[in-house]
Design a protein around this motif. Structure first.
Motif, PDB file in Angstrom:
ATOM      1  N   MET A   1     -26.944 -15.975 -22.081  1.00  0.00           N
ATOM      2  CA  MET A   1     -26.286 -15.761 -20.786  1.00  0.00           C
ATOM      3  C   MET A   1     -27.303 -15.864 -19.657  1.00  0.00           C
ATOM      4  O   MET A   1     -28.483 -15.571 -19.857  1.00  0.00           O
ATOM      5  CB  MET A   1     -25.685 -14.354 -20.725  1.00  0.00           C
ATOM      6  N   PRO A   2     -26.833 -16.250 -18.468  1.00  0.00           N
ATOM      7  CA  PRO A   2     -27.732 -16.180 -17.314  1.00  0.00           C
ATOM      8  C   PRO A   2     -28.130 -14.728 -17.087  1.00  0.00           C
ATOM      9  O   PRO A   2     -27.353 -13.816 -17.373  1.00  0.00           O
ATOM     10  CB  PRO A   2     -26.901 -16.720 -16.144  1.00  0.00           C
ATOM     11  N   HIS A   3     -29.353 -14.511 -16.578  1.00  0.00           N
ATOM     12  CA  HIS A   3     -29.808 -13.149 -16.336  1.00  0.00           C
ATOM     13  C   HIS A   3     -30.702 -13.097 -15.109  1.00  0.00           C
ATOM     14  O   HIS A   3     -31.454 -14.036 -14.825  1.00  0.00           O
ATOM     15  CB  HIS A   3     -30.538 -12.591 -17.561  1.00  0.00           C
ATOM     16  N   VAL A   4     -30.582 -12.000 -14.371  1.00  0.00           N
ATOM     17  CA  VAL A   4     -31.386 -11.785 -13.168  1.00  0.00           C
ATOM     18  C   VAL A   4     -31.840 -10.328 -13.189  1.00  0.00           C
ATOM     19  O   VAL A   4     -31.061  -9.431 -13.518  1.00  0.00           O
ATOM     20  CB  VAL A   4     -30.574 -12.048 -11.875  1.00  0.00           C
ATOM     21  N   MET A   5     -33.086 -10.110 -12.812  1.00  0.00           N
ATOM     22  CA  MET A   5     -33.644  -8.767 -12.768  1.00  0.00           C
ATOM     23  C   MET A   5     -33.978  -8.386 -11.329  1.00  0.00           C
ATOM     24  O   MET A   5     -33.948  -9.225 -10.444  1.00  0.00           O
ATOM     25  CB  MET A   5     -34.917  -8.697 -13.615  1.00  0.00           C
TER      26      MET A   5
ATOM     27  N   ILE B   1     -24.071 -16.426  -9.615  1.00  0.00           N
ATOM     28  CA  ILE B   1     -24.123 -16.660 -11.055  1.00  0.00           C
ATOM     29  C   ILE B   1     -22.721 -16.600 -11.629  1.00  0.00           C
ATOM     30  O   ILE B   1     -21.921 -15.734 -11.249  1.00  0.00           O
ATOM     31  CB  ILE B   1     -24.982 -15.574 -11.732  1.00  0.00           C
ATOM     32  N   GLY B   2     -22.427 -17.499 -12.576  1.00  0.00           N
ATOM     33  CA  GLY B   2     -21.165 -17.439 -13.295  1.00  0.00           C
ATOM     34  C   GLY B   2     -21.178 -16.308 -14.315  1.00  0.00           C
ATOM     35  O   GLY B   2     -22.228 -15.968 -14.853  1.00  0.00           O
ATOM     36  N   LEU B   3     -20.027 -15.715 -14.549  1.00  0.00           N
ATOM     37  CA  LEU B   3     -19.911 -14.639 -15.544  1.00  0.00           C
ATOM     38  C   LEU B   3     -19.491 -15.223 -16.876  1.00  0.00           C
ATOM     39  O   LEU B   3     -18.801 -16.232 -16.906  1.00  0.00           O
ATOM     40  CB  LEU B   3     -18.903 -13.591 -15.063  1.00  0.00           C
ATOM     41  N   PRO B   4     -19.874 -14.663 -17.986  1.00  0.00           N
ATOM     42  CA  PRO B   4     -20.631 -13.427 -18.133  1.00  0.00           C
ATOM     43  C   PRO B   4     -22.114 -13.640 -17.852  1.00  0.00           C
ATOM     44  O   PRO B   4     -22.642 -14.747 -17.995  1.00  0.00           O
ATOM     45  CB  PRO B   4     -20.409 -13.047 -19.596  1.00  0.00           C
ATOM     46  N   ALA B   5     -22.798 -12.543 -17.453  1.00  0.00           N
ATOM     47  CA  ALA B   5     -24.224 -12.582 -17.148  1.00  0.00           C
ATOM     48  C   ALA B   5     -24.815 -11.206 -17.432  1.00  0.00           C
ATOM     49  O   ALA B   5     -24.090 -10.224 -17.577  1.00  0.00           O
ATOM     50  CB  ALA B   5     -24.439 -12.958 -15.682  1.00  0.00           C
ATOM     51  N   VAL B   6     -26.127 -11.159 -17.505  1.00  0.00           N
ATOM     52  CA  VAL B   6     -26.841  -9.893 -17.680  1.00  0.00           C
ATOM     53  C   VAL B   6     -27.607  -9.632 -16.390  1.00  0.00           C
ATOM     54  O   VAL B   6     -28.382 -10.475 -15.938  1.00  0.00           O
ATOM     55  CB  VAL B   6     -27.807  -9.931 -18.884  1.00  0.00           C
TER      56      VAL B   6
ATOM     57  N   ASN C   1     -17.434 -15.025 -10.719  1.00  0.00           N
ATOM     58  CA  ASN C   1     -18.819 -15.221 -10.292  1.00  0.00           C
ATOM     59  C   ASN C   1     -19.365 -13.908  -9.764  1.00  0.00           C
ATOM     60  O   ASN C   1     -18.606 -13.019  -9.392  1.00  0.00           O
ATOM     61  CB  ASN C   1     -18.923 -16.279  -9.192  1.00  0.00           C
ATOM     62  N   ILE C   2     -20.684 -13.830  -9.692  1.00  0.00           N
ATOM     63  CA  ILE C   2     -21.320 -12.641  -9.133  1.00  0.00           C
ATOM     64  C   ILE C   2     -22.396 -13.102  -8.159  1.00  0.00           C
ATOM     65  O   ILE C   2     -23.139 -14.043  -8.438  1.00  0.00           O
ATOM     66  CB  ILE C   2     -21.879 -11.741 -10.252  1.00  0.00           C
ATOM     67  N   ALA C   3     -22.425 -12.484  -6.978  1.00  0.00           N
ATOM     68  CA  ALA C   3     -23.463 -12.754  -5.983  1.00  0.00           C
ATOM     69  C   ALA C   3     -24.431 -11.583  -6.023  1.00  0.00           C
ATOM     70  O   ALA C   3     -24.013 -10.429  -5.937  1.00  0.00           O
ATOM     71  CB  ALA C   3     -22.847 -12.898  -4.592  1.00  0.00           C
ATOM     72  N   VAL C   4     -25.716 -11.881  -6.184  1.00  0.00           N
ATOM     73  CA  VAL C   4     -26.718 -10.825  -6.272  1.00  0.00           C
ATOM     74  C   VAL C   4     -27.880 -11.117  -5.339  1.00  0.00           C
ATOM     75  O   VAL C   4     -28.150 -12.266  -5.000  1.00  0.00           O
ATOM     76  CB  VAL C   4     -27.254 -10.649  -7.711  1.00  0.00           C
ATOM     77  N   THR C   5     -28.550 -10.061  -4.924  1.00  0.00           N
ATOM     78  CA  THR C   5     -29.816 -10.161  -4.214  1.00  0.00           C
ATOM     79  C   THR C   5     -30.869  -9.546  -5.111  1.00  0.00           C
ATOM     80  O   THR C   5     -30.709  -8.406  -5.554  1.00  0.00           O
ATOM     81  CB  THR C   5     -29.768  -9.414  -2.865  1.00  0.00           C
ATOM     82  N   ALA C   6     -31.911 -10.309  -5.404  1.00  0.00           N
ATOM     83  CA  ALA C   6     -32.979  -9.841  -6.282  1.00  0.00           C
ATOM     84  C   ALA C   6     -34.266  -9.686  -5.484  1.00  0.00           C
ATOM     85  O   ALA C   6     -34.647 -10.584  -4.729  1.00  0.00           O
ATOM     86  CB  ALA C   6     -33.193 -10.817  -7.433  1.00  0.00           C
ATOM     87  N   LYS C   7     -34.904  -8.531  -5.652  1.00  0.00           N
ATOM     88  CA  LYS C   7     -36.168  -8.251  -4.976  1.00  0.00           C
ATOM     89  C   LYS C   7     -37.267  -9.112  -5.597  1.00  0.00           C
ATOM     90  O   LYS C   7     -37.374  -9.226  -6.814  1.00  0.00           O
ATOM     91  CB  LYS C   7     -36.497  -6.771  -5.126  1.00  0.00           C
ATOM     92  N   GLN C   8     -38.068  -9.744  -4.752  1.00  0.00           N
ATOM     93  CA  GLN C   8     -39.194 -10.575  -5.191  1.00  0.00           C
ATOM     94  C   GLN C   8     -40.422 -10.146  -4.402  1.00  0.00           C
ATOM     95  O   GLN C   8     -40.309  -9.458  -3.397  1.00  0.00           O
ATOM     96  CB  GLN C   8     -38.912 -12.062  -4.914  1.00  0.00           C
TER      97      GLN C   8
END
Length: 147
Positions: A25-29, A56-61, A40-47
């Motif tokens: 699955m796609p994954h974002v931390m 990202i399309g679902l399902p995802a981690v 779908n899920i829209a996320v903001t990831a700290k970098q």
């Protein structure tokens, strides 16, 4: 699937990425914000130095940080009701997993060796008047090349 960004035991921040890889699955931390429309899920990831927005399309981690949510305050009635609710604790014995995938033996991350550095130091008691002690310290600093 939503996970914490890192665990309290080792804080290696690898669980969500490993789950995503193993499940294909796609994954974002490091997620600090997320919104979903169901497919779908829209996320903001700290970098480092900022953040990145992903869709990202679902399902995802998704590995979330503490900033993803602002906890609500619980009133006394909520606390009293919580005491009435069942609290189930499951162990490895309850699900009978393959022992090769549990604990340190089953962990894909293995700790390295631990070495203790030599901590011996040379010391010397300096006696005399405060002026004599100060002069001796300054002389020793000069001898060591500190100016």
């Amino acid at each position: 699937m939503v996970t914490g960004n890192e665990s309290d035991d080792g804080s290696t921040a690898q669980v969500s990425a490993q789950l995503g890889e193993w499940l294909g699955m796609p994954h974002v931390m490091n997620v600090t914000r997320l919104e979903s429309d169901g497919s779908n899920i829209a996320v903001t990831a700290k970098q480092d130095g900022g953040s990145i927005d992903y869709e990202i399309g679902l399902p995802a981690v998704i590995g979330v940080t503490r900033k993803v949510n602002k906890p609500r305050l619980v009133n006394i009635m909520g606390i009293l009701k919580a005491k009435q609710k069942p609290f189930n604790v499951f162990t490895a014995n309850d699900i009978e997993p393959d022992p090769n995938f549990v604990g340190l033996k089953g962990s894909p991350t293995q700790p390295g060796g631990i070495a203790s550095p030599e901590m011996g130091r040379k010391s010397e008691l300096i006696e005399g008047t405060p002026e004599e002690i100060a002069k001796r310290i300054v002389d020793e600093l000069y001898k060591a090349g500190i100016k």
